[in-house]
Design an enzyme around this catalytic site. Structure first.
Site, PDB file in Angstrom:
ATOM      1  N   HIS A 104      43.668  45.614  44.409  1.00 35.95           N
ATOM      2  CA  HIS A 104      44.927  45.635  45.146  1.00 35.95           C
ATOM      3  C   HIS A 104      46.111  45.321  44.241  1.00 35.95           C
ATOM      4  CE1 HIS A 104      45.262  41.266  44.913  1.00 35.95           C
ATOM      5  NE2 HIS A 104      43.960  41.229  45.161  1.00 35.95           N
ATOM      6  N   GLU A 161      37.122  39.131  48.985  1.00 36.06           N
ATOM      7  CA  GLU A 161      37.055  38.265  47.814  1.00 36.06           C
ATOM      8  C   GLU A 161      36.290  36.991  48.134  1.00 36.06           C
ATOM      9  OE1 GLU A 161      36.587  37.632  44.892  1.00 36.06           O
ATOM     10  OE2 GLU A 161      38.501  38.135  43.945  1.00 36.06           O
TER      11      GLU A 161
END
Length: 548
Positions: free
Chosen positions: A352, A428
Site C-alpha cells: 500500500h 498485517e
C-alpha cells in the site's frame, strides 16, 4: 421452475452477476429470484448485451433481477446478494459512483423499488454460482447469434468436484504450508476439465474474464450432457483422493521441520526514492508463462518470522537460524524437472501507499489505529494505478481489509474497471501494545518483551499481538486458497510488508532470516508465479520505477 402462490413470500432474495469475455468484450448477465424460506427458484433472467465491461454487465444483471422480483411482489422486502464489491458498496451508498457508464444504471436500479425496501450484501463468488451460470449461458447464446431463453437454463452438475478440491486444499492449509498438495488437487481437476472441454470444442477463450479458473466445471455447465458431467466429477474425485494419499505419505517421510530462531532487523528502510529498483518487463503474466518454474516450494517453517509494517531498530540481528529442510522430491535442477501444468497463478504484490506512520518508521499493523493514506500515499496509489493500467495484465484485485490497502486497491480498481475482493488473510501483523511506537520506544518501555520477541519468532508482542510464526501460517494458508481460486490468472494482491516478504521467502524456499535482507518500499510492486505442479517463481521484487 414453479409459479409462486397468490399468498407467496413477502421477502425475496435476488442474486445477480455479469461477465465480459475481454473486459470490455462480449458480455452478458444473469439473475435469479429465490424464496428465502424454501430456496425455491421463482424467476430467472439472463441476456447477452453485446460488447461491455464486467461492471456494466453486473449492473444490468442487478436491474434485471430487481425487475423480476417486482413483477412477482411489488411490496416485497428484497435482499440482493452479489459477488461484485463495487456494485454492493455503491448501491449501499458507501462508495461514490464516478464512472459515467455506472451512474445511469445505478439510478435505474434504485428506481425499481422504493428506498429502504432493498438491502445489499456482498457474497463470495462461489456462493453466486446460479447467477454466474446464467450469465455464462447468455454469453454462450450470444456467441451463437442467439438470445438466452429459459429452456437453456441448466443446473450445476460438476461443481461438487471443484468443491471437493477446495475442501482438500483447506484441510491441507490448516496443517501448514500446503502449496504442493493444493497444486496436485488443482492439477487433477485441470486434467479432467480439459478432457471434457476438448470433447465439446469449448476452449478457454470462451470463458468470461471474470470467471474463476479454479471453477472449471462452471464454465462447462450446459456444454455437455449430465452423464458426461457425472463422469468428469467422478474422475476428479478419484484423482483428488489419490493426491491426498500421496500428500499423507510425503508428510510422513518429511518428518518435522527444524525449529527456527531468527532475530528482528529493519522491516523496511527508506522510501521509494532509496535503493535501486530491478528492471521489469511490465507483463507479469507473459513473463511467467515464458519462463520455467525455478524452485520447488518447501514446507513453511512453523515459526518463520515476517517483518513489521515500518520500524528501523538499531543493532545487528542474532545469529541466523539453520535453513529449513528441503521438501521431499525437490528437483535437483530447478526449472528443468517435471511438468509446469500450464499457465500459473501470478500474484502481483503491491504494498500500500504511505500513511502518516510510514516515514516515521512506526509499528503499524492490524491492531492499531488503521490509518488512511497520506497525501503522499494517495499520489503513490495514483501512480501505480496508471502503471498497471498501461501494462494491462491485471485480471483480478484482492486486498487486505485494512484502510490503507483498501484505498490503494480501490484507486487501482477504479482505473482498471475491476472489483476489489477483501481477503482477511492478507492483513498485517497485529503488533499489540507496540502499535504506533518506534522500535526505540518499544525497547525503552518493554525491554524484556522485546528481547523475547527478537529471540524467537514464536514470541508475541506485548499485549497479545501476533507472533511471526502465526502470521507465516496465515499467509501460507491464504496463498494456497488464492492460488487454487485464480489458477492461470494474474491477480493484484494489495497488502503489507510482512505478507509480501513471507510470500517471496516461501516461493524461494529461503530461510526465515532472508526476510531481513529484502527492501520493500511503499507502493512497490513484486510478483510471484505459482504453477500447478507446486513450483513457484519470483518474477519481481520492490519495483518502484512507476514512482519516479
Amino acid at each position: 421452475m414453479s409459479t409462486p402462490s397468490a399468498r407467496g413470500p413477502r421477502e425475496l432474495i435476488v442474486e445477480a452477476d455479469g461477465g465480459s469475455r475481454g473486459n470490455p468484450g462480449p458480455a452478458g448477465y444473469g439473475a435469479v429470484v429465490l424464496d428465502p424460506a424454501t430456496g425455491e427458484t421463482l424467476a430467472e433472467r439472463a441476456e447477452y448485451i453485446g460488447v461491455a465491461t464486467n461492471n456494466v454487465a453486473e449492473y444490468k444483471g442487478l436491474v434485471a433481477g430487481l425487475r423480476a422480483a417486482r413483477e412477482l411482489f411489488p411490496d416485497a422486502a428484497v435482499h440482493v446478494r452479489m459477488d461484485s464489491k463495487l456494485v454492493v458498496e455503491q448501491m449501499s451508498g458507501r462508495w461514490k459512483i464516478k464512472h459515467p457508464d455506472m451512474k445511469p444504471l445505478a439510478a435505474e436500479a434504485g428506481r425499481v423499488y422504493p428506498a429502504g425496501q432493498v438491502r445489499y450484501e456482498w457474497i463470495p463468488r462461489e456462493r453466486n454460482k446460479h447467477a454466474d451460470r446464467l450469465a455464462n449461458e447468455a454469453m454462450d447464446a450470444g456467441r451463437r447469434g442467439e438470445q438466452w431463453s429459459p429452456s437453456m437454463s441448466a443446473s450445476a452438475s460438476v461443481s461438487t468436484a471443484v468443491d471437493h478440491a477446495a475442501d482438500l486444499a483447506a484441510a491441507r492449509a490448516a496443517a501448514g504450508d500446503a502449496t504442493a498438495g493444493a497444486a496436485r488437487a488443482r492439477a487433477a481437476l485441470t486434467s479432467t476439465a480439459l478432457t471434457s472441454t476438448a470433447s465439446t470444442g469449448a476452449g478457454s477463450a470462451d470463458r468470461p474474464t471474470r470467471t474463476d479458473p479454479a471453477e472449471a466445471s462452471e464454465a462447462s455447465e450446459g456444454l455437455f450432457p449430465a452423464d458426461e458431467a457425472r463422469r468428469v466429477a467422478e474422475r476428479a474425485r478419484t484423482s483428488l483422493a489419490a493426491a491426498a494419499a500421496k500428500d499423507r505419505e510425503a508428510e510422513q517421510n518429511a518428518g518435522q521441520n527444524a525449529g527456527q530462531n531468527a532475530g528482528y532487523s529493519a522491516g523496511t528502510k527508506g522510501g521509494p526514492e532509496s535503493g535501486s529498483a530491478p528492471a521489469a518487463s511490465g507483463d507479469f503474466e507473459a513473463e511467467a508463462a515464458r519462463n520455467a518454474p525455478t524452485g520447488r516450494a518447501v514446507r513453511a517453517a512453523d515459526d518463520g518470522p515476517g517483518a513489521p509494517e515500518a520500524a528501523d531498530p538499531s543493532g545487528s540481528a542474532p545469529d541466523p537460524a539453520p535453513p529449513a529442510p528441503k521438501a521431499p522430491s525437490a528437483p535437483s535442477a530447478p526449472g528443468w524437472s517435471g511438468p509446469d501444468m500450464g499457465a500459473p497463478a501470478t500474484f502481483v504484490l503491491l504494498r500500500h501507499g504511505e500513511t502518516a506512520l510510514t516515514p516515521e518508521k512506526r509499528f503499524s499493523g492490524s491492531g492499531g489505529s488503521d490509518p488512511e493514506l497520506s497525501d503522499a500515499g494517495r499520489r503513490q496509489a495514483d501512480a501505480v494505478a496508471a502503471a498497471l493500467a498501461a501494462r494491462g495484465t491485471i485480471q483480478e484485485i484482492v486486498s487486505s481489509p485494512l484502510t490503507r490497502c483498501l484505498q490503494t486497491a480501490q484507486t487501482v480498481a477504479t482505473r482498471l474497471g475491476l472489483d476489489v475482493r477483501v481477503e482477511h488473510g492478507l492483513r498485517e501483523t497485529d503488533f499489540g501494545a507496540w502499535e504506533g511506537l518506534t522500535f526505540a520506544e518499544v525497547r525503552e518501555r518493554h525491554p524484556e518483551d522485546m528481547d523475547a520477541w527478537l529471540a524467537s519468532p514464536k514470541a508475541a508482542p506485548t499485549g497479545g499481538g501476533e507472533s511471526f510464526a502465526t502470521v507465516a501460517r496465515r499467509v501460507a494458508s491464504t496463498r494456497d486458497r488464492l492460488a487454487a481460486a485464480y489458477a492461470g490468472r494474474t491477480v493484484l494482491l494489495v497488502t503489507h510488508v510482512t505478507p509480501i516478504k513471507t510470500l517471496v521467502r516461501l516461493a524461494l524456499g529461503a530461510p526465515p532470516e532472508s526476510l531481513f535482507r529484502m527492501e520493500l518500499s511503499a507502493a512497490s510492486l513484486s510478483a510471484v508465479a505459482y504453477y500447478a505442479d507446486g513450483n513457484a517463481s519470483v518474477r519481481l521484487l520492490n519495483d518502484t520505477s512507476h514512482l519516479r
